[in-house]
Design a protein around this motif. Sequence first.
Motif, short mmCIF file in Angstrom:
data_model
loop_
_atom_site.label_atom_id
_atom_site.label_comp_id
_atom_site.label_asym_id
_atom_site.label_seq_id
_atom_site.Cartn_x
_atom_site.Cartn_y
_atom_site.Cartn_z
N ASP A 11 40.58 42.32 29.87
CA ASP A 11 40.00 41.22 30.63
C ASP A 11 38.49 41.44 30.82
O ASP A 11 37.71 40.49 30.88
CB ASP A 11 40.64 41.14 32.03
CG ASP A 11 42.13 40.95 31.97
OD1 ASP A 11 42.55 39.78 31.87
OD2 ASP A 11 42.87 41.95 31.99
N VAL A 42 43.75 43.53 36.28
CA VAL A 42 43.00 43.33 35.03
C VAL A 42 42.91 44.64 34.25
O VAL A 42 42.90 45.72 34.83
CB VAL A 42 41.56 42.81 35.28
CG1 VAL A 42 41.56 41.36 35.69
CG2 VAL A 42 40.82 43.67 36.28
N ALA A 52 37.92 36.41 29.09
CA ALA A 52 37.44 37.79 29.26
C ALA A 52 35.94 37.83 29.53
O ALA A 52 35.20 36.91 29.13
CB ALA A 52 37.76 38.60 28.01
N LYS A 94 41.26 39.47 25.88
CA LYS A 94 42.26 38.47 26.24
C LYS A 94 41.62 37.09 26.10
O LYS A 94 40.41 36.97 25.88
CB LYS A 94 42.74 38.72 27.66
CG LYS A 94 43.46 40.07 27.77
CD LYS A 94 44.28 40.18 29.02
CE LYS A 94 44.78 41.60 29.19
NZ LYS A 94 45.36 41.86 30.48
N TYR A 104 34.36 40.12 39.06
CA TYR A 104 35.82 40.26 39.18
C TYR A 104 36.30 39.40 40.35
O TYR A 104 37.26 38.63 40.23
CB TYR A 104 36.22 41.73 39.38
CG TYR A 104 37.66 41.84 39.84
CD1 TYR A 104 38.71 41.75 38.91
CD2 TYR A 104 37.97 41.96 41.19
CE1 TYR A 104 40.03 41.77 39.33
CE2 TYR A 104 39.29 41.97 41.62
CZ TYR A 104 40.31 41.87 40.69
OH TYR A 104 41.62 41.88 41.12
N PHE A 139 38.64 36.82 38.88
CA PHE A 139 39.98 37.42 38.71
C PHE A 139 40.59 37.87 40.04
O PHE A 139 41.59 38.56 40.04
CB PHE A 139 39.90 38.65 37.81
CG PHE A 139 39.48 38.39 36.40
CD1 PHE A 139 40.34 37.78 35.50
CD2 PHE A 139 38.22 38.78 35.94
CE1 PHE A 139 39.97 37.58 34.18
CE2 PHE A 139 37.83 38.57 34.63
CZ PHE A 139 38.70 37.96 33.75
N GLN A 166 43.96 39.61 40.94
CA GLN A 166 44.78 39.81 39.74
C GLN A 166 44.60 41.21 39.19
O GLN A 166 43.52 41.80 39.32
CB GLN A 166 44.35 38.83 38.64
CG GLN A 166 44.61 37.39 38.95
CD GLN A 166 44.00 36.50 37.85
OE1 GLN A 166 44.01 36.85 36.67
NE2 GLN A 166 43.48 35.37 38.26
#
Length: 284
Positions: free
Chosen positions: A182, A116, A235, A232, A107, A111, A114
């Motif tokens: 995600d 998720v 992902a 998504k 993560y 990401f 963000q």
Amino acid sequence: MTYQQFIKDKEKLAIENEKEESSVVLLLEHVCQIETNDLYLRMFDEIDDEIIKDFNKIFDAYLYDNKPIQYLIGTSCFYGYDFIVNENVLIPRYETEELVENILYRYDDYFKGQKVDVCDLATGSGCIAISLALEEKNMKVVASDISFEALEVAKKNNEKFNANVEFLQGDMLKPFEGRRFDIFVSNPPYIPDDEDVMSLVKDNEPNIALFGGNDGMKFYRIILSGVKPLLKEKAIIAFEHGYDKKEEMIKLANTYFPDSRVEVLKDLEGKDRMTFIYVGDFDE
Ligand code: GLN
């Protein structure tokens, strides 16, 4: 008799019965409802009869009825949290803590910062879903199980830790239809149906949470063949699996996600234990 002498005697009994001697202190803490430090402060106090009686009852179940200590105590520590467990859920395993840890790393890599959407299929006690939600506030976690009884436990844990996970009942991908994630996580049952499993596990833990078809791959097949519409554009799919399934997991991942990078990770024992599939546009 002092606590110290009592513990010594019971530890000897545990060893004679080929059980863990550490169970004595754990069970005694549970019976006295105190933490280890407080137990040590009591070592030279006299132990009262009521405590001895309560201890013996639960210790007998541990020694002679082949019951896992986590079910007797009613909790199991996972990722630093004492999760409520009972016979309706699998006892969380160390390897699964590593799955959680690796998801958190990925993560951060891909990401970070963000928000998720995360899904945990076959959540059992809720240990994966709840730990992720607690550790990473940007994860909005939805978890499912086919077992109503397991979900009851998971929901209790969710309340206990105030974790804000949403729980859905249903079979495999069905409860998630219409949603997109995600990060898609699962530690499904993965022991091959005909594998010999020690009786402490097989006779106590829900068999529905243990066995994964003839080859232990049944649930990964079902998930990977149908999960695409639930993802998504970019992902990550994260699985825990049997230590000898590396090649089969890669093959399966390549069948359904031919253009995606696949990463197999080892657990602390050096066994191939997790597969991560990066679907969509990941640079690397
Ligand atoms: N996901 C839960 C856990 O990791 C339950 C897994 C299972 O029931 N096989 O403990």
